[in-house]
Design a protein around this motif. Structure first.
Motif, short mmCIF file in Angstrom:
data_model
loop_
_atom_site.label_atom_id
_atom_site.label_comp_id
_atom_site.label_asym_id
_atom_site.label_seq_id
_atom_site.Cartn_x
_atom_site.Cartn_y
_atom_site.Cartn_z
N GLN A 128 -56.80 70.04 17.03
CA GLN A 128 -56.98 71.17 18.04
C GLN A 128 -58.08 71.23 19.12
O GLN A 128 -57.99 71.33 20.38
CB GLN A 128 -57.05 72.63 17.23
N GLU A 129 -59.27 70.62 18.61
CA GLU A 129 -60.39 70.55 19.62
C GLU A 129 -60.07 69.38 20.37
O GLU A 129 -60.60 69.48 21.29
CB GLU A 129 -61.86 70.33 18.55
N LEU A 130 -59.81 68.27 19.87
CA LEU A 130 -59.49 67.14 20.86
C LEU A 130 -58.23 67.38 21.72
O LEU A 130 -58.37 66.83 22.79
CB LEU A 130 -59.02 65.71 20.01
N GLU A 131 -57.44 68.25 21.45
CA GLU A 131 -56.71 68.57 22.48
C GLU A 131 -56.75 69.43 23.77
O GLU A 131 -56.43 69.38 24.62
CB GLU A 131 -55.32 69.22 21.69
N LYS A 132 -58.12 70.02 23.40
CA LYS A 132 -58.61 70.70 24.66
C LYS A 132 -59.16 69.78 25.56
O LYS A 132 -59.54 68.90 25.57
CB LYS A 132 -59.67 71.65 24.18
N PRO A 133 -58.88 70.27 26.82
CA PRO A 133 -59.42 69.39 27.92
C PRO A 133 -60.80 69.58 28.01
O PRO A 133 -61.58 70.52 27.92
CB PRO A 133 -58.67 69.90 29.08
N THR B 250 -66.71 72.61 21.68
CA THR B 250 -66.36 72.57 20.03
C THR B 250 -66.19 73.70 19.57
O THR B 250 -66.15 73.85 18.00
CB THR B 250 -67.78 71.83 19.75
N LYS B 251 -66.27 74.91 19.98
CA LYS B 251 -66.30 76.37 19.40
C LYS B 251 -64.62 76.68 19.21
O LYS B 251 -63.72 76.39 20.40
CB LYS B 251 -66.63 77.51 20.49
N SER B 252 -64.25 76.96 17.96
CA SER B 252 -62.88 77.20 18.01
C SER B 252 -62.73 78.65 18.44
O SER B 252 -63.60 79.46 18.46
CB SER B 252 -62.63 77.06 16.26
N GLN B 253 -61.46 78.80 18.73
CA GLN B 253 -61.02 80.16 19.40
C GLN B 253 -60.35 81.17 18.07
O GLN B 253 -59.63 80.65 17.35
CB GLN B 253 -59.68 79.78 20.29
#
Length: 129
Positions: A108-113, A126-129
């Motif tokens: 999920q973190e790697l999918e964030k731009p 690197t913070k999760s939502q």
């Protein structure tokens, strides 16, 4: 004269028959004597084998008791090994679940731009939502 000749022939035939029967009976007696000797030998051999078989059975019973005692001694070790195996399996399952969760979070973190700042540096959130 024919009657006398017939009686003589019958007497000679009867003598041959008696001699043949005597020879046959002697052979039969010899055979029976050998059979009796053989039976005595067989009985002696059977008595010897009976004693040996009895000793063999006694030894087998002792070995069986010894093996049962050793198995009872080792049984707790196998039970402990089984328990350790279950614990290892439980830990492995926990590690697999944790690794799967971490992998999912990383995906999920790697999918964030990436976010670009003014100084042209790329920063990954690197913070999760």
């Amino acid at each position: 004269m024919v009657i006398q000749l017939s009686i003589a022939l019958v007497a000679v035939a009867f003598i041959f028959l008696v001699v043949f029967l005597i020879l046959t009976l002697r052979k039969g007696m010899t055979t029976l004597s050998e059979t009796n000797k053989t039976l005595v030998d067989v009985r002696n051999a059977i008595h010897g084998l009976t004693g040996e078989a009895s000793q063999l059975i006694h030894t087998a019973n002792q070995v069986t008791k010894d093996v049962k005692g050793k198995i009872e001694t080792i049984d707790p070790i196998f039970e402990s090994a089984h328990n350790v195996g279950e614990v290892i399996q439980s830990v492995t399952e926990s590690v697999i679940k944790t690794a799967a969760g971490i992998g999912h979070t990383l995906n999920q973190e790697l999918e964030k731009p990436p976010v670009k700042h003014q100084n042209h540096q790329i920063r990954i959130n690197t913070k999760s939502q």
